[in-house]
Design a protein around this motif. Structure first.
Motif, mmCIF file in Angstrom:
data_model
loop_
_atom_site.group_PDB
_atom_site.id
_atom_site.type_symbol
_atom_site.label_atom_id
_atom_site.label_comp_id
_atom_site.label_asym_id
_atom_site.label_seq_id
_atom_site.Cartn_x
_atom_site.Cartn_y
_atom_site.Cartn_z
ATOM 1 N N PHE A 71 60.909 26.139 2.486
ATOM 2 C CA PHE A 71 61.622 26.698 4.093
ATOM 3 C C PHE A 71 60.808 25.715 5.197
ATOM 4 N N PRO A 72 61.971 25.751 6.638
ATOM 5 C CA PRO A 72 61.233 25.050 7.668
ATOM 6 C C PRO A 72 59.986 25.178 8.582
ATOM 7 N N ILE A 73 58.663 25.352 7.542
ATOM 8 C CA ILE A 73 57.343 26.048 8.398
ATOM 9 C C ILE A 73 56.739 24.756 9.182
ATOM 10 N N GLY A 74 57.706 23.278 9.181
ATOM 11 C CA GLY A 74 57.364 23.023 10.112
ATOM 12 C C GLY A 74 58.248 22.842 11.160
ATOM 13 N N ARG A 75 58.775 23.611 12.251
ATOM 14 C CA ARG A 75 59.564 23.938 12.848
ATOM 15 C C ARG A 75 58.407 25.298 13.643
ATOM 16 N N LEU A 76 57.627 26.173 12.837
ATOM 17 C CA LEU A 76 56.259 27.161 13.267
ATOM 18 C C LEU A 76 55.451 25.951 13.953
ATOM 19 N N ARG A 77 55.291 25.897 15.712
ATOM 20 C CA ARG A 77 54.397 25.186 15.609
ATOM 21 C C ARG A 77 53.106 26.246 15.918
ATOM 22 N N THR A 78 52.690 27.020 16.056
ATOM 23 C CA THR A 78 51.570 27.459 16.128
ATOM 24 C C THR A 78 50.603 27.964 15.145
ATOM 25 N N LEU A 79 49.707 28.170 15.156
ATOM 26 C CA LEU A 79 48.828 28.639 13.914
ATOM 27 C C LEU A 79 49.517 30.436 13.073
ATOM 28 N N PRO A 80 49.170 30.764 14.414
ATOM 29 C CA PRO A 80 49.405 32.477 14.238
ATOM 30 C C PRO A 80 51.092 32.471 13.322
ATOM 31 N N GLN A 81 52.215 31.658 14.093
ATOM 32 C CA GLN A 81 53.357 31.573 13.661
ATOM 33 C C GLN A 81 53.488 30.688 12.077
ATOM 34 N N LYS A 82 52.638 29.754 11.063
ATOM 35 C CA LYS A 82 52.555 29.238 10.442
ATOM 36 C C LYS A 82 52.168 30.639 9.581
ATOM 37 N N LEU A 83 51.213 31.359 10.162
ATOM 38 C CA LEU A 83 50.537 32.182 9.315
ATOM 39 C C LEU A 83 51.688 33.428 8.390
ATOM 40 N N TYR A 84 52.024 34.520 10.152
ATOM 41 C CA TYR A 84 52.815 35.268 9.594
ATOM 42 C C TYR A 84 53.935 34.573 9.217
ATOM 43 N N GLY A 85 54.747 33.616 9.761
ATOM 44 C CA GLY A 85 56.032 33.369 8.702
ATOM 45 C C GLY A 85 55.424 32.943 7.217
ATOM 46 N N VAL A 86 54.309 32.916 6.906
ATOM 47 C CA VAL A 86 54.095 32.294 5.295
ATOM 48 C C VAL A 86 54.464 34.154 4.506
ATOM 49 N N TYR A 87 53.347 34.520 5.025
ATOM 50 C CA TYR A 87 53.313 36.034 5.201
ATOM 51 C C TYR A 87 54.866 36.662 4.603
ATOM 52 N N ALA A 88 55.668 36.782 5.876
ATOM 53 C CA ALA A 88 56.667 37.625 5.820
ATOM 54 C C ALA A 88 57.909 36.809 5.600
#
Length: 219
Positions: A71-88
Motif C-alpha cells: 500500500f503506497p502509504i509513503g504518498r500520504l504526507r501528514t500524520l492524520p492522512q497516514k492514520l486514516y489511510g491505515v484505518y480505511a
C-alpha cells in the motif's frame, strides 16, 4: 460507488436479522470493514464470547498485513492522512491503488478515494436499514453481496494483469489453503493461502532481481 449497493445489502441483512436499524450506519462509520461487519451480525445474534470474536476478526483481516506491504502509504504526507489511510485500508481501496490507473494516485487522491468510499458505505448501510424494515423477511441472499463483490474485484484484477504467473500462484495458494484447512486446522484457509501466495510472489521477485543483476555480466 459499488459501496452503495453493498452497504444497502448490509443494512437490509442487519435489520432482517432482528438488530436495531441504527446499528447499520453506526457500525459502518466506526468499523468500516465490510466482511467483518457482515460477520458481526452473526456474532451479535449468536452472542459469541469476546475471545472468539477477536480471533475470528484477526483471521479474517489477516490479509491486511499483506496489503500493508505494497500500500503506497509513503504518498500520504501528514500524520492524520497516514492514520486514516491505515484505518480505511479496505480490499476495494487497496485494489484500486494497487492496479490500473489507481497506481498513479497521489496522497490527496488516495485520501479522497478512502473518504468517498467511507461515505458511500455509511450512506448505503443507512439506506439498507430503511429498506430492511419494509422488505418481507422471507427474502434472503443479501449476505452473498460481499462474495459477489470479491468476485468482481478478482475478475477486474485478472483483466488488468498481463502476467499469467499470478493466476498460477493464486491457484496454488487456494490449493494450499484447502489443504491447510483439511489437514492442519479449521478456518486456516485464509492465512495459509495468503502465506503461500506471498511466498510464491516473493520467490518470483528474488529470481527476477537475480536475473537483472546477472544480465550486465552476461553481456
Amino acid at each position: 460507488m459499488a459501496y452503495l449497493p453493498l452497504g444497502v445489502a448490509f443494512g437490509v441483512y442487519l435489520v432482517s436479522s432482528g438488530i436495531a436499524w441504527y446499528w447499520a450506519p453506526l457500525s459502518a462509520m466506526i468499523i468500516f470493514a465490510g466482511s467483518i461487519e457482515f460477520l458481526a451480525v452473526s456474532f451479535l445474534i449468536a452472542g459469541l464470547p469476546l475471545a472468539v470474536v477477536a480471533w475470528t476478526t484477526f483471521v479474517v483481516n489477516f490479509r491486511h498485513i499483506f496489503y500493508g506491504l505494497s500500500f503506497p502509504i509513503g504518498r500520504l504526507r501528514t500524520l492524520p492522512q497516514k492514520l486514516y489511510g491505515v484505518y480505511a485500508l479496505t480490499d476495494e481501496t487497496y485494489g484500486i491503488t494497487a492496479a490500473g490507473d489507481g497506481r498513479r494516485l497521489d496522497g490527496p487522491g488516495i485520501t479522497l478515494l478512502q473518504l468517498v468510499s467511507h461515505f458511500w458505505w455509511i450512506l448505503g448501510a443507512g439506506l439498507g436499514a430503511g429498506l430492511g424494515a419494509i422488505i418481507p423477511p422471507h427474502i434472503g441472499g443479501f449476505e452473498f453481496a460481499l462474495t459477489a463483490m470479491f468476485l468482481i474485484l478478482a475478475v477486474d484484477a485478472v483483466r488488468h494483469s498481463r502476467d499469467g504467473r499470478l493466476l498460477v500462484y493464486a491457484g496454488a495458494a487456494c490449493a494450499a489453503g484447502f489443504a491447510a484447512e483439511r489437514l492442519v486446522a479449521e478456518n486456516a484457509f485464509l492465512i495459509a493461502g495468503l502465506i503461500a501466495y506471498l511466498g510464491l510472489v516473493s520467490a518470483d521477485w528474488v529470481r527476477s532481481q537475480r536475473a537483472r543483476e546477472e544480465a550486465p555480466h552476461a553481456g
